[in-house]
Design a protein around this motif. Sequence first.
Motif, PDB file in Angstrom:
ATOM      1  N   ALA A  56       0.852  -1.193   0.000  1.00 58.33           N
ATOM      2  CA  ALA A  56       0.000   0.000   0.000  1.00 58.33           C
ATOM      3  C   ALA A  56       0.886   1.241   0.000  1.00 58.33           C
ATOM      4  O   ALA A  56       1.713   1.421   0.896  1.00 58.33           O
ATOM      5  N   ALA A  57       0.720   2.090  -0.993  1.00 58.65           N
ATOM      6  CA  ALA A  57       1.600   3.253  -1.147  1.00 58.65           C
ATOM      7  C   ALA A  57       1.543   4.170   0.063  1.00 58.65           C
ATOM      8  O   ALA A  57       0.455   4.463   0.582  1.00 58.65           O
ATOM      9  N   GLU A  59       1.502   7.672   1.483  1.00 61.32           N
ATOM     10  CA  GLU A  59       1.103   8.953   0.893  1.00 61.32           C
ATOM     11  C   GLU A  59       1.514  10.147   1.720  1.00 61.32           C
ATOM     12  O   GLU A  59       1.583  11.267   1.205  1.00 61.32           O
ATOM     13  N   GLU A 210     -13.619  -1.389  -4.449  1.00 59.67           N
ATOM     14  CA  GLU A 210     -12.490  -0.697  -5.107  1.00 59.67           C
ATOM     15  C   GLU A 210     -11.461  -1.726  -5.582  1.00 59.67           C
ATOM     16  O   GLU A 210     -10.907  -1.610  -6.668  1.00 59.67           O
ATOM     17  N   MET A 214     -10.184  -2.629  -9.339  1.00 59.50           N
ATOM     18  CA  MET A 214      -8.753  -2.625  -9.681  1.00 59.50           C
ATOM     19  C   MET A 214      -8.352  -3.949 -10.341  1.00 59.50           C
ATOM     20  O   MET A 214      -7.525  -3.992 -11.254  1.00 59.50           O
ATOM     21  N   ASP A 218      -5.760  -4.650 -13.469  1.00 57.13           N
ATOM     22  CA  ASP A 218      -4.413  -4.867 -12.964  1.00 57.13           C
ATOM     23  C   ASP A 218      -4.191  -6.367 -12.740  1.00 57.13           C
ATOM     24  O   ASP A 218      -4.857  -6.980 -11.902  1.00 57.13           O
ATOM     25  N   LYS A 259      -8.415   5.732   4.481  1.00 59.68           N
ATOM     26  CA  LYS A 259      -7.131   5.097   4.189  1.00 59.68           C
ATOM     27  C   LYS A 259      -6.576   4.488   5.469  1.00 59.68           C
ATOM     28  O   LYS A 259      -7.250   4.433   6.500  1.00 59.68           O
ATOM     29  N   ASN A 270      -2.233   4.163   1.375  1.00 58.23           N
ATOM     30  CA  ASN A 270      -3.455   4.017   0.580  1.00 58.23           C
ATOM     31  C   ASN A 270      -3.641   2.544   0.199  1.00 58.23           C
ATOM     32  O   ASN A 270      -2.892   2.020  -0.627  1.00 58.23           O
ATOM     33  N   PHE A 272      -5.718   1.289  -1.619  1.00 58.74           N
ATOM     34  CA  PHE A 272      -6.250   1.150  -2.976  1.00 58.74           C
ATOM     35  C   PHE A 272      -5.264   1.671  -4.019  1.00 58.74           C
ATOM     36  O   PHE A 272      -5.637   2.018  -5.137  1.00 58.74           O
ATOM     37  N   ASN A 273      -4.026   1.744  -3.620  1.00 58.99           N
ATOM     38  CA  ASN A 273      -2.936   2.080  -4.545  1.00 58.99           C
ATOM     39  C   ASN A 273      -1.752   1.165  -4.205  1.00 58.99           C
ATOM     40  O   ASN A 273      -0.947   1.477  -3.336  1.00 58.99           O
ATOM     41  N   ILE A 275       1.654  -0.478  -5.029  1.00 59.12           N
ATOM     42  CA  ILE A 275       2.803  -0.159  -5.875  1.00 59.12           C
ATOM     43  C   ILE A 275       3.980  -1.084  -5.555  1.00 59.12           C
ATOM     44  O   ILE A 275       4.012  -1.735  -4.517  1.00 59.12           O
TER      45      ILE A 275
END
Length: 288
Positions: A56-57, A59, A210, A214, A218, A259, A270, A272-273, A275
Amino acid sequence: MANDDNYPVESDRRRFVKGVVGGAALSGLLTVGAVSVTLTTTPSGGGGGTMDYRGAARELGPAPRGLPQIPIEIDDDGYVQGMWPEPETVEEGGVEFEVSQTEFEVDGETVTYSTEWFQYCGLQTFDGIRPDADQDAYLRYDEAVPTNDYPWMENISPGSQIHVDDFEDYEDWGNDVGDAGIGQPATATWRSQDVPPEQKIPVLLIRSEEIEAMAEEDEWIAQTCPEGFVAFINKCTHFCCVPGYKRLGESANYDAENKIYCNCHQSVYNPFNIIEERFVSLPRPEDD
Ligand code: FES
């Protein structure tokens, strides 16, 4: 608690893998016709070294990197587990030890998932993090169920295995932090049966539309987040506190009400991101 993840000592070592199939699963520079991999890695012990991982990125805040993701599998009976590949034996610098890792094909490239992603913040010394430990890979509800924040967990049995059907309200669930309908969370443990409380591996599990959306775009998410479930090791990469998802109203001050928020020093992740990042995984103590 000091974060020993941030100050690794690096040295060059050479990693030799026993078994051709297992060797192909290692990340790094694979030599043709031989199963040897050169990595820049940490001092002797069980595993560790430079790792590309997914999480999870981060932020906001002082956390140096994202929260490591646990790829999820759901068994035929609907129980949720974190992927724990069959261990294989490797040799580094004359020391043999076990590793658990496997490969995914993502957009035509190979992504190596290794349980060494989780060797930080002292987790590398936990019983359950050893690839060949007896613990199974099912996620179980936290013994200290946070019913004040997650009222839906009032009826679950602490320590029981997590089932898909428990999350039937995930499309609408909400509490008094942030928005409803973002994702239904649970706190859990992983590979932590029959260990003292301080050895339990904390996990945050979320089921979310979400994530389902994704997964349509992805390939990594599609393979590691079935039925909208995403999971993370719930230890902050800053100083190892336990973050929370939709658990503190103050998270809104940091745009983190939907988040993952660590209130120790206000880091925000996050979920939902997802990376790819790189870090230096710490070695486990010598394998028995
Ligand atoms: S932000 Fe410092 S421990 Fe999480």
